[in-house]
Motif scaffolding. Structure first.
Motif, PDB file in Angstrom:
ATOM      1  N   PRO A  22       0.826  -1.200   0.000  1.00 13.48           N
ATOM      2  CA  PRO A  22       0.000   0.000   0.000  1.00 13.48           C
ATOM      3  C   PRO A  22       0.864   1.256   0.000  1.00 13.48           C
ATOM      4  N   GLY A  23       0.509   2.173  -0.833  1.00 13.98           N
ATOM      5  CA  GLY A  23       1.239   3.433  -0.887  1.00 13.98           C
ATOM      6  C   GLY A  23       1.080   4.146   0.429  1.00 13.98           C
ATOM      7  N   PHE A  24       2.143   4.822   0.885  1.00 14.78           N
ATOM      8  CA  PHE A  24       2.013   5.417   2.227  1.00 14.78           C
ATOM      9  C   PHE A  24       0.904   6.452   2.302  1.00 14.78           C
ATOM     10  N   PRO A  25       0.788   7.325   1.317  1.00 16.68           N
ATOM     11  CA  PRO A  25      -0.282   8.306   1.526  1.00 16.68           C
ATOM     12  C   PRO A  25      -1.591   7.857   0.895  1.00 16.68           C
ATOM     13  N   ALA A  26      -1.831   6.573   0.888  1.00 16.03           N
ATOM     14  CA  ALA A  26      -3.053   6.093   0.251  1.00 16.03           C
ATOM     15  C   ALA A  26      -4.271   6.687   0.956  1.00 16.03           C
ATOM     16  N   PRO A  27      -5.244   7.101   0.189  1.00 13.78           N
ATOM     17  CA  PRO A  27      -6.469   7.619   0.808  1.00 13.78           C
ATOM     18  C   PRO A  27      -7.215   6.489   1.509  1.00 13.78           C
ATOM     19  N   CYS A  28      -8.032   6.851   2.469  1.00 12.58           N
ATOM     20  CA  CYS A  28      -8.730   5.830   3.254  1.00 12.58           C
ATOM     21  C   CYS A  28     -10.219   5.797   2.970  1.00 12.58           C
ATOM     22  N   CYS A  29     -10.742   4.583   2.951  1.00  7.91           N
ATOM     23  CA  CYS A  29     -12.187   4.377   2.938  1.00  7.91           C
ATOM     24  C   CYS A  29     -12.535   3.853   4.338  1.00  7.91           C
ATOM     25  N   PRO A  30     -13.760   3.514   4.602  1.00  8.77           N
ATOM     26  CA  PRO A  30     -14.068   2.999   5.944  1.00  8.77           C
ATOM     27  C   PRO A  30     -13.294   1.729   6.303  1.00  8.77           C
ATOM     28  N   HIS A  31     -12.666   1.093   5.310  1.00  5.57           N
ATOM     29  CA  HIS A  31     -11.949  -0.160   5.563  1.00  5.57           C
ATOM     30  C   HIS A  31     -10.438   0.019   5.603  1.00  5.57           C
ATOM     31  N   GLY A  32      -9.995   1.268   5.878  1.00  3.91           N
ATOM     32  CA  GLY A  32      -8.571   1.528   5.960  1.00  3.91           C
ATOM     33  C   GLY A  32      -8.013   1.982   4.623  1.00  3.91           C
ATOM     34  N   PRO A  33      -6.672   2.031   4.515  1.00  2.00           N
ATOM     35  CA  PRO A  33      -6.064   2.523   3.280  1.00  2.00           C
ATOM     36  C   PRO A  33      -6.557   1.770   2.045  1.00  2.00           C
ATOM     37  N   ALA A  34      -6.890   2.522   1.014  1.00  2.75           N
ATOM     38  CA  ALA A  34      -7.338   1.905  -0.231  1.00  2.75           C
ATOM     39  C   ALA A  34      -6.139   1.313  -0.965  1.00  2.75           C
ATOM     40  N   LEU A  35      -6.403   0.466  -1.944  1.00  2.51           N
ATOM     41  CA  LEU A  35      -5.326  -0.121  -2.745  1.00  2.51           C
ATOM     42  C   LEU A  35      -5.310   0.550  -4.113  1.00  2.51           C
ATOM     43  N   LEU A  36      -4.123   0.578  -4.693  1.00  2.39           N
ATOM     44  CA  LEU A  36      -3.975   1.185  -6.009  1.00  2.39           C
ATOM     45  C   LEU A  36      -4.186   0.113  -7.086  1.00  2.39           C
ATOM     46  N   PHE A  37      -5.065   0.410  -8.006  1.00  4.56           N
ATOM     47  CA  PHE A  37      -5.361  -0.538  -9.075  1.00  4.56           C
ATOM     48  C   PHE A  37      -4.944   0.056 -10.415  1.00  4.56           C
ATOM     49  N   VAL A  38      -4.655  -0.807 -11.347  1.00  5.18           N
ATOM     50  CA  VAL A  38      -4.386  -0.336 -12.694  1.00  5.18           C
ATOM     51  C   VAL A  38      -4.913  -1.367 -13.678  1.00  5.18           C
ATOM     52  N   LYS A  39      -5.431  -0.887 -14.758  1.00  7.36           N
ATOM     53  CA  LYS A  39      -5.891  -1.808 -15.782  1.00  7.36           C
ATOM     54  C   LYS A  39      -4.704  -2.300 -16.576  1.00  7.36           C
ATOM     55  N   ILE A  40      -4.725  -3.573 -16.891  1.00  8.03           N
ATOM     56  CA  ILE A  40      -3.648  -4.150 -17.683  1.00  8.03           C
ATOM     57  C   ILE A  40      -4.255  -4.669 -18.971  1.00  8.03           C
ATOM     58  N   SER A  41      -3.647  -4.282 -20.069  1.00  5.35           N
ATOM     59  CA  SER A  41      -4.108  -4.812 -21.331  1.00  5.35           C
ATOM     60  C   SER A  41      -2.902  -5.324 -22.093  1.00  5.35           C
ATOM     61  N   GLN A  42      -2.942  -6.539 -22.502  1.00  4.15           N
ATOM     62  CA  GLN A  42      -1.829  -7.197 -23.198  1.00  4.15           C
ATOM     63  C   GLN A  42      -0.511  -6.984 -22.462  1.00  4.15           C
ATOM     64  N   GLY A  43      -0.567  -7.182 -21.188  1.00  2.00           N
ATOM     65  CA  GLY A  43       0.649  -7.131 -20.396  1.00  2.00           C
ATOM     66  C   GLY A  43       1.129  -5.734 -20.078  1.00  2.00           C
ATOM     67  N   LYS A  44       0.405  -4.735 -20.557  1.00  2.00           N
ATOM     68  CA  LYS A  44       0.853  -3.365 -20.290  1.00  2.00           C
ATOM     69  C   LYS A  44      -0.202  -2.603 -19.503  1.00  2.00           C
ATOM     70  N   GLU A  45       0.295  -1.697 -18.702  1.00  2.00           N
ATOM     71  CA  GLU A  45      -0.644  -0.847 -17.980  1.00  2.00           C
ATOM     72  C   GLU A  45      -1.409   0.003 -18.968  1.00  2.00           C
ATOM     73  N   GLU A  46      -2.657   0.160 -18.670  1.00  2.00           N
ATOM     74  CA  GLU A  46      -3.461   0.960 -19.582  1.00  2.00           C
ATOM     75  C   GLU A  46      -4.402   1.839 -18.773  1.00  2.00           C
ATOM     76  N   GLY A  47      -4.425   3.089 -19.120  1.00  2.00           N
ATOM     77  CA  GLY A  47      -5.335   3.989 -18.428  1.00  2.00           C
ATOM     78  C   GLY A  47      -4.781   4.468 -17.103  1.00  2.00           C
ATOM     79  N   ARG A  48      -5.554   5.295 -16.453  1.00  2.00           N
ATOM     80  CA  ARG A  48      -5.083   5.880 -15.196  1.00  2.00           C
ATOM     81  C   ARG A  48      -5.219   4.893 -14.051  1.00  2.00           C
ATOM     82  N   ARG A  49      -4.265   5.000 -13.146  1.00  2.00           N
ATOM     83  CA  ARG A  49      -4.373   4.187 -11.941  1.00  2.00           C
ATOM     84  C   ARG A  49      -5.401   4.806 -11.011  1.00  2.00           C
ATOM     85  N   PHE A  50      -5.985   3.989 -10.208  1.00  2.00           N
ATOM     86  CA  PHE A  50      -6.988   4.505  -9.276  1.00  2.00           C
ATOM     87  C   PHE A  50      -6.977   3.730  -7.968  1.00  2.00           C
TER      88      PHE A  50
END
Ligand code: SAH
Ligand code: ZN
Ligand code: ZN
Ligand code: ZN
Ligand code: ZN
Length: 498
Positions: A22-50
């Protein structure tokens, strides 16, 4: 029953975890620090991380969302904090413990449990629950078995509460005591915790203790702060803050950390990386108690998970071995033991203990293989060519000379596909099986090919520290037909190698 059906029964959703930090300054939801997700297409990151919720894979349970580099206004931050606060349970763990103390003093006739609110009721509260279904005459024995009073939270994507069948739970406890452990860190295993507590209560000479870590806060009504921590195992978050974390630390550090085993049975919905990350944090916590500061000793672990996650678990814990024991559940139609004509459970025990020390019950059909030096299912035959008992699902597997490995009994070698597959599989098609490589023996979340990004994040080594400290996840879009074809090709190459 085909393993595929069982895999299909585990809804693997759309996300696959790539790494967990988890990134240190990750924003929090009611379940604690959120996780960073990224879409992967054909082995490559695609689009913005969230960022999204770590615990709830269903947006309906927690709809937290934030782009990685999104500027969040102070007003929104304040509103979010307020929302997170107001989402917490209305009663604190402390308050629940106080209520329990009052509850046990009540005569049987006044002991009520509201099934709708999943709450023990004190007489003053009865009125508020008048229209609700209420259990009465709650006995001490019932209070000692909260997993029987509380209904299992079965929503697959978030809690996935599947309770051990008594047989499996007793087997685990017997194994733990025979191996000489005295303290069990029960991570998402409320029924094992409960069994240990009952034994401690009923038998003087029983000296095993358990600390339950679970996200299901309902258990705080039945256990003290010394016995239960409200915990999120996908981001190593203690809802009770530093105080709760200290309870866990103290528990692990007793007797200089000797005699501890961690037993965990997480929801099967994926995010193996996130789990591994949390478990490594717990291991690190335990290790602080070890004599030599940089002791490389491992904390003994039983990680209970389906067999088709074997490669994913081994990626993060290479020292683990998968045991043949089939873990059975009460409230899961699919995960029952095969011996009595019922369906076979795909759930196994992964452990870093020496496999030869894990004695499986002969009366349930397990036997010791002296060549493999471990207990195996009765039908798991030792293959001379592979030099191992190769079955993963408990049925007898068959060696295929062309594939150079053992395969499921229902498979035949297909010359078009160049590997073994089900007789009626559709050649060159991936309508079934894995969306990434087309392999028929796994789903996308356990795909061994899905590693382009993962490689860079492997759990050991410096390489990883150099990477940014953020947790990377990916969501996989259903690939186009063209992409799928490419993946089939990759699948072929891989299968040859094996
Ligand atoms: N077989 C076990 C229960 C396993 S079900 C037993 O009988 O004891 C999965 C457990 O993990 C449930 O108790 C559930 O509440 C818990 N859980 C689910 N998500 C969790 C999370 N994010 N963090 C911690 N525990 C979680
Ligand atoms: Zn959340
Ligand atoms: Zn073989
Ligand atoms: Zn073959
Ligand atoms: Zn084929």
């Amino acid at each position: 029953m085909a393993a595929r059906d069982m895999e299909a029964a585990v809804d693997l959703g759309e996300t696959v975890a790539l790494s967990a930090e988890p990134g240190f300054p990750a924003p929090c939801c009611p379940h604690g620090p959120a996780l960073l997700f990224v879409k992967i297409s054909q082995g490559k990151e695609e689009g913005r991380r969230f960022y999204a919720c770590s615990a709830c894979r269903d947006r309906k349970d927690c709809n937290f969302f934030q782009w990685e580099n999104e500027k969040v206004s102070d007003a929104r931050l304040a509103a979010r904090e307020e929302f997170n606060r107001s989402s917490q349970p209305s009663l604190s763990h402390r308050q629940n413990v106080e209520r329990y103390k009052k509850f046990v003093l009540l005569p049987l006739s006044k002991r009520k449990f509201c099934q709708e609110c999943q709450q023990l009721l004190l007489p003053a509260e009865w009125e508020n629950h008048s229209g609700h279904e209420v259990l009465t005459d709650i006995t001490n024995a019932q209070l000692k078995r909260p997993s029987q009073i509380l209904y299992p939270l079965e929503n697959k994507k978030t809690n996935a509460q599947y309770l051990f069948a008594d047989r499996s739970c007793q087997f685990l406890l017997d194994l733990i005591t025979e191996l000489g452990f005295r303290r069990v860190l029960s991570v998402g295993t409320p029924r094992l915790h409960e069994l240990i507590q009952i034994n401690g209560f009923e038998e003087q000479q029983f000296n095993v203790k358990s600390l339950l870590l679970d996200i299901d806060f309902r258990y705080s009504q039945f256990y003290t702060e010394e016995d239960f921590c409200h915990y999120n195992m996908f981001n190593h978050y203690f809802f009770g803050g530093e105080v709760a974390q200290e309870v866990c630390r103290k528990f692990l550090h007793e007797e200089k950390g000797e005699g501890v085993i961690m037993v965990t049975d997480p929801p099967f919905g994926g995010l193996v990386e996130a789990l591994a990350f949390s478990f490594k944090k717990l291991i690190a916590m335990w290790r602080e108690a070890q004599e030599e500061a940089h002791s490389s000793k491992e904390m003994p672990i039983f990680w209970i998970f389906p067999y088709f996650f074997e490669s994913r678990i081994l990626e993060f814990f290479p020292s683990f071995t998968m045991m043949d024991y089939q873990v059975d559940y009460d409230n899961h139609m699919l995960y029952k033991h095969g011996k009595t004509g019922r369906k076979q459970s795909p759930v196994r025990i992964f452990t870093n203990l020496s496999p030869s020390t894990i004695v499986l019950p002969i009366e349930e059909g397990y036997r010791f293989c002296s060549l493999c030096q471990r207990y195996v299912s009765s039908e798991n035959q030792h293959c001379k060519t592979c030099n191992s008992c190769t079955s993963k699902d408990g049925r007898q597997w068959r060696h295929c000379v062309l594939c150079q490995k053992c395969v499921k009994p229902s498979w035949v070698h297909c010359n078009a596909c160049n590997h073994c597959a089900l007789q009626d599989h559709a050649c060159e098609s991936v309508q079934i099986g894995c969306f990434i490589c087309g392999g028929a023996d796994h789903k996308r979340s356990t795909c061994p090919h899905f590693s382009v990004t993962r490689r860079a994040y492997q759990a050991d080594g410096k390489q990883r520290q150099m990477k940014n400290k953020k947790l990377k996840m990916s969501t996989i879009k259903k690939p186009s037909v063209k992409q799928r074809k490419m993946r089939v090709l990759k699948g072929k190459i891989k299968n040859k190698k094996e």
